[in-house]
Design a protein around this motif. Structure first.
Motif, short mmCIF file in Angstrom:
data_model
loop_
_atom_site.label_atom_id
_atom_site.label_comp_id
_atom_site.label_asym_id
_atom_site.label_seq_id
_atom_site.Cartn_x
_atom_site.Cartn_y
_atom_site.Cartn_z
N HIS A 17 39.44 17.25 -9.46
CA HIS A 17 40.47 18.06 -10.10
C HIS A 17 41.82 17.75 -9.46
CE1 HIS A 17 38.06 21.35 -12.29
NE2 HIS A 17 37.19 20.43 -11.89
N ASN A 33 44.08 19.96 -21.73
CA ASN A 33 43.69 21.25 -21.17
C ASN A 33 44.86 22.21 -21.24
OD1 ASN A 33 42.79 23.43 -19.69
ND2 ASN A 33 42.42 22.30 -17.80
N TYR A 64 37.76 24.78 -20.51
CA TYR A 64 38.26 24.98 -19.14
C TYR A 64 39.22 26.16 -19.09
CZ TYR A 64 36.32 20.32 -18.57
OH TYR A 64 35.47 19.24 -18.56
N THR A 73 41.92 24.51 -13.99
CA THR A 73 42.10 23.06 -14.03
C THR A 73 40.82 22.38 -14.49
OG1 THR A 73 41.50 22.83 -11.70
CG2 THR A 73 43.85 23.07 -12.21
N SER A 74 40.95 21.15 -14.92
CA SER A 74 39.79 20.37 -15.37
C SER A 74 39.75 19.05 -14.60
CB SER A 74 39.90 20.09 -16.87
OG SER A 74 41.16 19.52 -17.21
N ALA A 105 38.79 14.44 -18.09
CA ALA A 105 38.01 15.25 -19.02
C ALA A 105 38.46 15.09 -20.47
CB ALA A 105 38.08 16.73 -18.63
N ASP A 125 45.73 12.99 -18.66
CA ASP A 125 46.34 14.27 -18.27
C ASP A 125 47.86 14.23 -18.15
OD1 ASP A 125 44.03 15.93 -18.10
OD2 ASP A 125 43.49 14.95 -16.22
N ASN A 156 46.67 20.48 -18.20
CA ASN A 156 45.99 20.52 -16.90
C ASN A 156 46.94 21.05 -15.84
OD1 ASN A 156 43.76 20.42 -15.30
ND2 ASN A 156 43.51 18.22 -15.32
N HIS A 207 47.47 24.01 -17.96
CA HIS A 207 46.40 24.77 -18.62
C HIS A 207 46.82 26.20 -18.95
CE1 HIS A 207 45.94 25.59 -14.30
NE2 HIS A 207 45.42 26.74 -14.63
#
Length: 310
Positions: free
Chosen positions: A120, A175, A191, A194-195, A199, A209, A213, A268
């Motif tokens: 992460h 995310n 999620y 955070t992811s 992902a 990302d 995120n 996120h």
């Protein structure tokens, strides 16, 4: 890292928030950029090798905060907490708390840890923490122009890093927050915080990302507006640096002389009803002394002999 060929693109947006405009043409030289945000595992290597202590692990200096109460001089960081009921969206203190002991390896306070979160993004890093890591790796932090050019993935002028639709064919590509922020998160993307850094699909340049995120630090000082296009086409800015330190302070808090850098990419916690900043053009002013549970960073390397940022 991935090499991004230099080029000219339309930076900013006139369609959303005032600080994103005006749209203007910018040219950047080629550069290498991290494929993903810096992870907890990578930041752990830095700390183990250097003994580095982040800003959130050190009590604040009272000289930087005139009038601060002595009982507030403790180490900590900002942590999001989901309120139980409806709140005033103008009052961010209803969902943010400065928690003593919160830091990069205790992301939600003293009782938390990063076990199982190696992949992460590292969070609770201030601007100087991010810069210290970058320089340890022999890298730098991206300028705002470099970051936005990379985030667009070759889709010049597109609303999102993947095209014109936020959730194409019902598929979440980043995310972000689903539901009425900050009370209801439907977690449609899987999620709630955070992811892992890979992902979601990469953009057209193979970068993960760049949107959602975590927000990401850039090296540019914040200014409330971009500079407009020059009157002559021959004068498109090359490798521009945005803003000036002297002008980057928060006008709403003139007594606090902490300058602000530009964050990019959203996080996120960005939601349609509150913060539509999950776009390449989006930008946010963040004091260099601030760390939170939704801000991270990635690094760049420029060709030898190219300009250096500070």
């Amino acid at each position: 890292m991935i090499f991004i060929e230099g080029g000219t693109f339309s930076m900013g947006s006139d369609a959303r928030y005032p600080e994103e405009g005006p749209i203007h043409r910018v040219r950047v030289d080629g550069f290498l950029i991290d494929e993903t945000p810096v992870t907890n595992a990578e930041f752990s290597e830095f700390v183990e090798a250097t003994g580095y202590r982040t800003f959130s692990e050190s009590p604040p200096d009272p000289r930087d905060y005139p009038g601060i109460l002595p009982e507030m001089l403790y180490a900590g960081s900002l942590v999001f907490h989901q309120p139980n009921g409806a709140v005033d969206l103008q009052d961010w203190t209803r969902w943010w708390s400065f928690l003593e002991g919160a830091c990069w390896h205790h992301p939600y306070g003293p009782g938390s840890n990063i076990k199982g979160l190696d992949d992460h993004p590292v969070v609770h890093v201030s601007y100087h923490d991010a810069l210290a890591y970058a320089r340890w790796r022999g890298k730098d932090l991206p300028t705002e122009a470099e970051w936005e050019f990379a985030a667009r993935g070759g889709l010049d002028g597109a609303e999102y890093a993947w095209g014109s639709e936020f959730i194409p064919a019902g598929r979440h590509l980043a995310n972000t927050w689903q539901g009425a922020f900050p009370r209801t998160n439907n977690v449609e993307d899987g999620y709630s915080r955070t992811s892992p850094v890979k992902a979601f699909p990469p953009n057209g340049y193979g970068l993960y990302d760049m949107i959602g995120n975590v927000w990401e630090w850039t090296s540019d000082w914040f200014s409330p507006r971009h500079e407009a296009d020059p009157s002559k086409a021959c004068c498109i800015p090359r490798n521009p640096r945005g803003g000036r330190e002297a002008d980057s302070h928060d006008p709403c808090q003139p007594e606090i002389r902490i300058p602000r850098k530009v964050l990019k990419g959203g996080s996120h916690l960005c939601a349609p009803n509150y913060c539509r900043r999950y776009r390449p053009a989006a930008r946010h002013a963040e004091p260099i002394d601030t760390s939170t549970c939704h801000v991270g960073f990635r690094c760049v390397i420029r060709p030898r002999g190219s300009y250096e940022v500070t």
